[in-house]
Design a protein around this motif. Structure first.
Motif, PDB file in Angstrom:
ATOM      1  N   ILE A   4       0.236  11.720 -10.100  1.00 37.54           N
ATOM      2  CA  ILE A   4      -0.524  12.988 -10.067  1.00 37.54           C
ATOM      3  C   ILE A   4       0.408  14.172 -10.371  1.00 37.54           C
ATOM      4  O   ILE A   4       0.090  15.046 -11.181  1.00 37.54           O
ATOM      5  CB  ILE A   4      -1.225  13.181  -8.701  1.00 37.54           C
ATOM      6  CG1 ILE A   4      -2.338  12.146  -8.522  1.00 37.54           C
ATOM      7  CG2 ILE A   4      -1.805  14.582  -8.559  1.00 37.54           C
ATOM      8  CD1 ILE A   4      -2.871  12.031  -7.110  1.00 37.54           C
ATOM      9  N   LEU A   5       1.588  14.175  -9.727  1.00 37.70           N
ATOM     10  CA  LEU A   5       2.531  15.283  -9.943  1.00 37.70           C
ATOM     11  C   LEU A   5       3.066  15.285 -11.374  1.00 37.70           C
ATOM     12  O   LEU A   5       3.228  16.335 -11.998  1.00 37.70           O
ATOM     13  CB  LEU A   5       3.681  15.207  -8.934  1.00 37.70           C
ATOM     14  CG  LEU A   5       3.304  15.494  -7.477  1.00 37.70           C
ATOM     15  CD1 LEU A   5       4.514  15.334  -6.570  1.00 37.70           C
ATOM     16  CD2 LEU A   5       2.714  16.890  -7.308  1.00 37.70           C
TER      17      LEU A   5
ATOM     18  N   ALA B 214       0.945   6.563  -6.892  1.00 38.93           N
ATOM     19  CA  ALA B 214      -0.191   7.453  -7.196  1.00 38.93           C
ATOM     20  C   ALA B 214       0.222   8.917  -7.060  1.00 38.93           C
ATOM     21  O   ALA B 214      -0.120   9.755  -7.908  1.00 38.93           O
ATOM     22  CB  ALA B 214      -1.360   7.146  -6.257  1.00 38.93           C
ATOM     23  N   ILE B 215       0.995   9.240  -6.013  1.00 38.30           N
ATOM     24  CA  ILE B 215       1.440  10.622  -5.795  1.00 38.30           C
ATOM     25  C   ILE B 215       2.344  11.063  -6.959  1.00 38.30           C
ATOM     26  O   ILE B 215       2.183  12.157  -7.512  1.00 38.30           O
ATOM     27  CB  ILE B 215       2.177  10.749  -4.440  1.00 38.30           C
ATOM     28  CG1 ILE B 215       1.187  10.592  -3.289  1.00 38.30           C
ATOM     29  CG2 ILE B 215       2.912  12.088  -4.329  1.00 38.30           C
ATOM     30  CD1 ILE B 215       1.828  10.428  -1.927  1.00 38.30           C
TER      31      ILE B 215
ATOM     32  N   VAL C  49       2.778   1.487   5.603  1.00 40.25           N
ATOM     33  CA  VAL C  49       1.828   2.422   4.970  1.00 40.25           C
ATOM     34  C   VAL C  49       1.718   3.736   5.751  1.00 40.25           C
ATOM     35  O   VAL C  49       1.379   4.770   5.185  1.00 40.25           O
ATOM     36  CB  VAL C  49       0.442   1.751   4.783  1.00 40.25           C
ATOM     37  CG1 VAL C  49      -0.337   1.698   6.083  1.00 40.25           C
ATOM     38  CG2 VAL C  49      -0.362   2.472   3.711  1.00 40.25           C
TER      39      VAL C  49
ATOM     40  N   PHE D 121       0.830  -1.218   0.000  1.00 44.71           N
ATOM     41  CA  PHE D 121       0.000   0.000   0.000  1.00 44.71           C
ATOM     42  C   PHE D 121       0.862   1.265   0.000  1.00 44.71           C
ATOM     43  O   PHE D 121       0.495   2.272  -0.595  1.00 44.71           O
ATOM     44  CB  PHE D 121      -0.957  -0.014   1.198  1.00 44.71           C
ATOM     45  CG  PHE D 121      -2.042  -1.031   1.054  1.00 44.71           C
ATOM     46  CD1 PHE D 121      -3.160  -0.765   0.283  1.00 44.71           C
ATOM     47  CD2 PHE D 121      -1.941  -2.279   1.662  1.00 44.71           C
ATOM     48  CE1 PHE D 121      -4.154  -1.710   0.123  1.00 44.71           C
ATOM     49  CE2 PHE D 121      -2.931  -3.231   1.517  1.00 44.71           C
ATOM     50  CZ  PHE D 121      -4.040  -2.949   0.737  1.00 44.71           C
ATOM     51  N   LEU D 122       2.017   1.172   0.674  1.00 45.09           N
ATOM     52  CA  LEU D 122       2.950   2.311   0.637  1.00 45.09           C
ATOM     53  C   LEU D 122       3.427   2.529  -0.800  1.00 45.09           C
ATOM     54  O   LEU D 122       3.426   3.665  -1.299  1.00 45.09           O
ATOM     55  CB  LEU D 122       4.149   2.047   1.556  1.00 45.09           C
ATOM     56  CG  LEU D 122       5.296   3.065   1.457  1.00 45.09           C
ATOM     57  CD1 LEU D 122       4.862   4.435   1.966  1.00 45.09           C
ATOM     58  CD2 LEU D 122       6.522   2.582   2.226  1.00 45.09           C
TER      59      LEU D 122
ATOM     60  N   ILE E 257      -5.586   5.469   0.012  1.00 38.89           N
ATOM     61  CA  ILE E 257      -4.735   4.260  -0.043  1.00 38.89           C
ATOM     62  C   ILE E 257      -4.287   3.859   1.373  1.00 38.89           C
ATOM     63  O   ILE E 257      -4.247   2.667   1.695  1.00 38.89           O
ATOM     64  CB  ILE E 257      -3.533   4.506  -0.994  1.00 38.89           C
ATOM     65  CG1 ILE E 257      -4.059   4.634  -2.430  1.00 38.89           C
ATOM     66  CG2 ILE E 257      -2.500   3.389  -0.886  1.00 38.89           C
ATOM     67  CD1 ILE E 257      -3.050   5.134  -3.441  1.00 38.89           C
TER      68      ILE E 257
ATOM     69  N   LEU F 288       3.139   7.103   4.431  1.00 38.36           N
ATOM     70  CA  LEU F 288       2.407   7.991   3.509  1.00 38.36           C
ATOM     71  C   LEU F 288       1.978   9.275   4.206  1.00 38.36           C
ATOM     72  O   LEU F 288       1.806  10.317   3.573  1.00 38.36           O
ATOM     73  CB  LEU F 288       1.161   7.298   2.957  1.00 38.36           C
ATOM     74  CG  LEU F 288       1.331   6.301   1.816  1.00 38.36           C
ATOM     75  CD1 LEU F 288      -0.009   5.706   1.446  1.00 38.36           C
ATOM     76  CD2 LEU F 288       1.959   6.974   0.596  1.00 38.36           C
TER      77      LEU F 288
ATOM     78  N   THR G  83      -4.039  20.025  -7.506  1.00 35.88           N
ATOM     79  CA  THR G  83      -3.080  18.926  -7.659  1.00 35.88           C
ATOM     80  C   THR G  83      -2.664  18.382  -6.281  1.00 35.88           C
ATOM     81  O   THR G  83      -2.677  17.169  -6.053  1.00 35.88           O
ATOM     82  CB  THR G  83      -1.826  19.422  -8.422  1.00 35.88           C
ATOM     83  OG1 THR G  83      -2.242  19.971  -9.661  1.00 35.88           O
ATOM     84  CG2 THR G  83      -0.831  18.309  -8.656  1.00 35.88           C
TER      85      THR G  83
ATOM     86  N   PHE H 296       0.522  16.696 -13.783  1.00 35.57           N
ATOM     87  CA  PHE H 296       0.505  18.164 -13.734  1.00 35.57           C
ATOM     88  C   PHE H 296       1.681  18.738 -14.529  1.00 35.57           C
ATOM     89  O   PHE H 296       1.517  19.683 -15.312  1.00 35.57           O
ATOM     90  CB  PHE H 296       0.548  18.642 -12.279  1.00 35.57           C
ATOM     91  CG  PHE H 296       0.498  20.141 -12.136  1.00 35.57           C
ATOM     92  CD1 PHE H 296      -0.666  20.839 -12.422  1.00 35.57           C
ATOM     93  CD2 PHE H 296       1.606  20.861 -11.719  1.00 35.57           C
ATOM     94  CE1 PHE H 296      -0.721  22.224 -12.304  1.00 35.57           C
ATOM     95  CE2 PHE H 296       1.555  22.237 -11.597  1.00 35.57           C
ATOM     96  CZ  PHE H 296       0.392  22.922 -11.886  1.00 35.57           C
TER      97      PHE H 296
ATOM     98  N   LEU I 267       1.955   1.609  -3.551  1.00 44.83           N
ATOM     99  CA  LEU I 267       0.822   2.093  -4.352  1.00 44.83           C
ATOM    100  C   LEU I 267       0.604   3.595  -4.128  1.00 44.83           C
ATOM    101  O   LEU I 267       0.396   4.358  -5.085  1.00 44.83           O
ATOM    102  CB  LEU I 267      -0.446   1.311  -3.977  1.00 44.83           C
ATOM    103  CG  LEU I 267      -1.725   1.696  -4.719  1.00 44.83           C
ATOM    104  CD1 LEU I 267      -1.604   1.386  -6.206  1.00 44.83           C
ATOM    105  CD2 LEU I 267      -2.934   0.969  -4.128  1.00 44.83           C
ATOM    106  N   GLY I 268       0.677   4.015  -2.880  1.00 42.81           N
ATOM    107  CA  GLY I 268       0.496   5.434  -2.543  1.00 42.81           C
ATOM    108  C   GLY I 268       1.561   6.304  -3.182  1.00 42.81           C
ATOM    109  O   GLY I 268       1.245   7.347  -3.765  1.00 42.81           O
ATOM    110  N   LEU I 269       2.811   5.869  -3.099  1.00 44.24           N
ATOM    111  CA  LEU I 269       3.904   6.658  -3.685  1.00 44.24           C
ATOM    112  C   LEU I 269       3.769   6.742  -5.206  1.00 44.24           C
ATOM    113  O   LEU I 269       4.011   7.789  -5.805  1.00 44.24           O
ATOM    114  CB  LEU I 269       5.260   6.054  -3.298  1.00 44.24           C
ATOM    115  CG  LEU I 269       5.632   6.144  -1.813  1.00 44.24           C
ATOM    116  CD1 LEU I 269       6.931   5.409  -1.536  1.00 44.24           C
ATOM    117  CD2 LEU I 269       5.750   7.598  -1.358  1.00 44.24           C
TER     118      LEU I 269
END
Lengths: 50, 257
Positions: A21-22, A17-18, B50, A10-11, B110, B53, B99, A25, A13-15
């Motif tokens: 997004i950046l 996704a971040i 996690v 999940f970590l 997440i 995050l 953003t 942009f 996946l989160g990184l």
């Protein structure tokens, strides 16, 4: 004491996704800049043609 | 009252020295912040990896609030002075804010999956954050939907001022709604909060937060804002030039009559 849960996926996946997004942009800014330069060149040609 | 619109000076092609310094600082600070969050900080015993995050999740909200705040101030300035550069700054503020608000929302979702056992729940904090994102997304849609430039700038300014209410509400909602399950980092969490952690319980948490907060809440938003503002000034100048060039034959025909 309970074991620490394995939440590394999940970590990651989160990184991801971040970063996505950046990056989106940044790409949108670069694309708009490129379009702007194209339009400027087209206007230059139009003005020279007059 | 005069409705004259002041046209802003076009930014120089070469970036100002301060912006170049910000670029370098941001490029160096982002991996440093990630290193502190992912390597230096210890693993939270109850949440696992996690939880890391959080070091990006919370500061990115404050980065969004800063950018939306910039849009708010620029909108007020536009309504007072009617100079297009303030409107351009508001566009930059909303885009950068949105953003970073998406970074906050997606990283939170997440994190919630293993901790709350769901990607999403209609908790007061989550709902207000989603409403905030949708409000500013609608600002972009509204702005692009109005053809008359003066009307577009005026309406967008009024909207951006009102929209900041959603930012304030998102910020304070965990203090005024005791039924939220969203934990608070500073001060006591609500009684139903799930996924709280003590700053002192895991080694390196405070350091990771102190390093990442200025990066994600200040350095990154300011750098992105400046770049986006410069681009918007050039876009506005091009639009005005386009109108002049494309209307020139019309004006010439009128002049010869």
């Amino acid at each position: 004491m309970p074991d620490t849960p394995d939440t590394l996926a999940f970590l990651n996946l989160g990184l991801t996704a971040i970063a996505f997004i950046l990056l989106l942009f940044a790409v949108s800014m670069l694309t708009r800049r490129r379009n702007l330069e194209q339009d400027q060149r087209a206007l230059d040609e139009l003005e020279r043609g007059d | 009252m005069s409705q004259a619109i002041e046209v802003c000076a076009l930014p120089a092609e070469r970036q100002p020295r301060l912006l170049r310094l910000l670029n370098i600082l941001t490029v160096l600070a982002l991996p440093l912040g990630l290193y502190v969050a992912l390597v230096h900080a210890g693993t939270d015993a109850s949440q696992g990896d996690v939880q890391r995050l959080f070091y990006l999740h919370m500061p990115s909200f404050f980065g969004a609030a800063l950018a939306f705040g910039g849009a708010l101030l620029a909108s007020i300035a536009y309504l007072v002075k009617r100079e297009t550069c303030y409107d351009s700054f508001a566009v930059a503020g909303v885009e950068v804010g949105l953003t970073l608000a998406l970074v906050n929302l997606v990283s939170g979702s997440i994190w919630a999956r293993p901790i709350w056992n769901t990607w999403w729940t209609w908790d007061p904090r989550l709902t207000s954050a989603a409403v905030m994102c949708l409000t500013y997304a609608a600002w972009l849609v509204l702005r692009n939907g109005i053809d008359n430039p003066q009307q577009r700038r005026r309406l967008a300014s009024v909207y951006a001022i009102l929209a900041y209410v959603t930012v304030i509400l998102t910020l304070i909602i965990i203090r005024i709604r005791p039924d939220t399950i969203h934990p608070a980092v500073i001060g006591p969490s609500a009684v139903n909060a799930q996924g709280s952690f003590e700053l002192a319980a895991t080694p390196g948490v405070t350091t990771a937060l102190l390093v990442n907060f200025p990066i994600w809440a200040l350095l990154l938003p300011l750098t992105l804002l400046w770049h986006r503002y410069r681009l918007q000034l050039r876009i506005e100048a091009l639009e005005q030039r386009k109108a002049l060039v494309l209307n020139a034959p019309l004006r010439a025909a009128k002049g010869s009559d």
